[in-house]
Write an enzyme that holds these catalytic residues in place. Sequence first.
Site, PDB file in Angstrom:
ATOM      1  CB  SER A   1      18.170  42.226  55.183  1.00 62.08           C
ATOM      2  OG  SER A   1      16.874  42.167  54.618  1.00 62.08           O
TER       3      SER A   1
ATOM      4  CG  HIS B   1      48.642  49.018  33.314  1.00 60.14           C
ATOM      5  ND1 HIS B   1      47.298  49.192  33.564  1.00 60.14           N
ATOM      6  CD2 HIS B   1      48.923  49.779  32.233  1.00 60.14           C
ATOM      7  CE1 HIS B   1      46.785  50.022  32.657  1.00 60.14           C
ATOM      8  NE2 HIS B   1      47.760  50.396  31.850  1.00 60.14           N
TER       9      HIS B   1
ATOM     10  CG  HIS C   1      49.416  47.618  27.473  1.00 62.65           C
ATOM     11  ND1 HIS C   1      48.703  48.533  28.210  1.00 62.65           N
ATOM     12  CD2 HIS C   1      49.376  46.448  28.180  1.00 62.65           C
ATOM     13  CE1 HIS C   1      48.240  47.959  29.299  1.00 62.65           C
ATOM     14  NE2 HIS C   1      48.640  46.688  29.310  1.00 62.65           N
TER      15      HIS C   1
ATOM     16  CG  HIS D   1      19.792  34.929  47.804  1.00 65.27           C
ATOM     17  ND1 HIS D   1      19.606  34.723  46.461  1.00 65.27           N
ATOM     18  CD2 HIS D   1      19.535  36.247  48.020  1.00 65.27           C
ATOM     19  CE1 HIS D   1      19.235  35.854  45.880  1.00 65.27           C
ATOM     20  NE2 HIS D   1      19.198  36.792  46.805  1.00 65.27           N
TER      21      HIS D   1
ATOM     22  CB  ILE E   1      45.857  51.373  22.782  1.00 60.43           C
ATOM     23  CG1 ILE E   1      46.108  52.145  21.494  1.00 60.43           C
ATOM     24  CG2 ILE E   1      46.682  50.099  22.799  1.00 60.43           C
ATOM     25  CD1 ILE E   1      45.804  51.370  20.215  1.00 60.43           C
TER      26      ILE E   1
ATOM     27  CG  ASP F   1      15.570  34.540  49.972  1.00 52.93           C
ATOM     28  OD1 ASP F   1      14.373  34.494  49.608  1.00 52.93           O
ATOM     29  OD2 ASP F   1      16.077  35.547  50.504  1.00 52.93           O
TER      30      ASP F   1
ATOM     31  N   PRO G   1      44.454  45.812  39.742  1.00 55.04           N
ATOM     32  CG  PRO G   1      43.737  44.434  41.469  1.00 55.04           C
ATOM     33  CD  PRO G   1      44.711  45.530  41.161  1.00 55.04           C
ATOM     34  CG  LEU G   2      42.808  47.462  34.747  1.00 56.03           C
ATOM     35  CD1 LEU G   2      42.643  47.238  33.240  1.00 56.03           C
ATOM     36  CD2 LEU G   2      43.699  48.669  35.006  1.00 56.03           C
TER      37      LEU G   2
ATOM     38  CD  GLU H   1      25.791  43.745  45.879  1.00 58.00           C
ATOM     39  OE1 GLU H   1      24.671  43.272  46.116  1.00 58.00           O
ATOM     40  OE2 GLU H   1      26.159  44.134  44.746  1.00 58.00           O
TER      41      GLU H   1
ATOM     42  CG  HIS I   1      52.369  47.516  31.873  1.00 58.47           C
ATOM     43  ND1 HIS I   1      52.802  46.775  32.951  1.00 58.47           N
ATOM     44  CD2 HIS I   1      51.451  46.755  31.225  1.00 58.47           C
ATOM     45  CE1 HIS I   1      52.167  45.606  32.953  1.00 58.47           C
ATOM     46  NE2 HIS I   1      51.343  45.569  31.924  1.00 58.47           N
TER      47      HIS I   1
ATOM     48  CG  ASP J   1      40.837  53.416  26.791  1.00 59.30           C
ATOM     49  OD1 ASP J   1      39.902  54.187  26.534  1.00 59.30           O
ATOM     50  OD2 ASP J   1      42.000  53.599  26.379  1.00 59.30           O
TER      51      ASP J   1
END
Length: 673
Positions: free
Chosen positions: A389, A78, A269, A478, A197, A474, A128-129, A416, A38, A165
Amino acid sequence: MAPNSTQFDDLADDLAPKMSAAIAVLAMDAVEQAKSGHPGMPMGMADVATVLFGKFMKYDASTPDWPDRDRFILSAGHGSMLVYALNYLLGVPGMTIEDIKNFRQLGAKTAGHPEFGHAPGVETTTGPLGQGIANGVGMAMAEAHLNAKFGNELVDHHTYVIAGDGCLMEGISQEAISLAGHLKLKKLIVLWDDNQISIDGPIALSDSTDQQARFAASGWAVSAVDGHDMAAIEAAIEKARREDKPSLIACRTIIGKGADKKAGSSAAHGAPLGAEEIAHARAALNWPYAPFEIPDNVLSAWRTIGASGKAPHQAWQKRLDASPKAKEFTAALKGDFAKEIEIAISAIKKQAARDKPKIATRLASQNVLDALSQAVPVLMGGSADLTGSNNTKAGDMNGFSAENYGGRYVYYGIREHAMAAAMNGMALHRGIIPYGGTFMVFTDYCRPSIRLSALMEQRVIYVMTHDSIGLGEDGPTHQPVEHLAALRAIPNLQVFRPCDLTETAECWQAALNSTDRPSILALSRQKLTPFRFDADTDNLSAKGGYVLQDAKDYQASLIASGSEVEIAMAASEALAKDNIPTRVISMPCLDLFQQQSDDYKQSILGNRPRLVIEAGMRQGWDDILYYGADKNSCPQGDFIGMSSFGASAPAPDLYQHFGITAKAAIEAIKRLI
């Protein structure tokens, strides 16, 4: 004044653009030689990176891991050639021009995406973006906490993140930025590569969010600059450093800047530019040099910047040496509290032997945490809005907040994914051992970050309660049924599922003593009958599995984890009355058991028929059921567990409904023998 401004200003007027061009050409040359990669982002953000490192980064290239350095995170992983080029130009040991030439090749340090521990000078694994932004939030939280604990003289640094982006479109970014804004993490600065882009084309194809307004609404200071105007970039960063909240700087850039037809388009890119485009870029950047050639004056200027952090590093070292907190600070960074943990766990095991409490393992975990929190002062806990909990808040812990960065308990809210990624950032920062809780089923929301914990070999502890159909009413939304199998499939991740207070204490000890991997603690909602009262034994759970109850001339083995151990014990007792002696094996950590020697595994599993009982899916258990025997002589084996989603009902009714009972185990054993 910017920290590095004096030496940077002394450079010739035309040298800063050349220094930026060095990043761009190394990126496009490396991608071209690798025939993949890239080039566009590093070329577009080279000006921003040059100003950041040339004027602001407190960074000693000769020691890229010194504790009070500024952190630089390339969330848009990247564009990895940006960080590799920087580390080579700055003079980071172990990053050579040959490494740049070997970009994306087998065994090279310069992997396709930056990998922590694989290449020097890489603070976190990204690709992983959005992960990098959330890691940055965790690092900024760690800095704020340690600053509150040890003061400016030992801890006073910034975290800078370059994000694209795509990072901002990922959902984790909203979780992370809203948490950072709420906590007023003023030493966190995100530089947004606003090139408009994406892979498919213009961002307008898929998104029309006003990102600046979104950050402002989340409590951030926001500014926008021309990402190719170095004076404007400098002024924006200088202003951001004075804010009392985290800052976003929107840097309007041209992806693939300098290329001819591909600049400013998605074509720049994720693919090599090609000879024609590269020739045009060289001309546009006024770079008449061969591929991978950096002229001496440009390289010397970069190396001067790389060395500029040596003086503040040395001054910091002198302050540390003279500090009355030096021993405590060094111990926090090292994170080795094995002796203190052993004492605390021993006391808990004695308590369990004395009191024999019938309690849920989530409550057992809180009892352990109450002791560990005092023994291990670097423990920093939290929960994604389920404190009561998950039972994750130790009694002596105060909330971590904008008003009290010294607190050791984080109220993450219903975030999370960001919680897991922020904990990765804390662990990478060092000085903190993070743990955080939610319901087991929501490991799905955390999974990308859990996977990265394992890939980066970070000690992060995930306290996951309500671990089966045993949570009851639940219902299936769950009730985790596939999650144990899915988590065990992640390499270098330990999944613990203890059956009582003693095992819970041992599992916590094993998790904390595992400094090169993350751990899951899968804990029950329902009360469980205790079976371990041997206070003075070694940590049996650290072996992964062991014989909980043996019998002379046993005819079969019952193997179980967590809440199903009491089912196995009940079945064994009933079978004994029918003159069928059985061995009961508790398997709190399948991952650790599989790492034991063949002799140990064979001694535990034996050579009689085996029955596994677990309120989850069968996947992963066949290696245990048929271990140690060839196809012609392997013992018969069977599994009692789940093969579908759960249902909404009281827990005892669900166990009956799905056939996870002592009666079913008895019948299965009789069939097997």
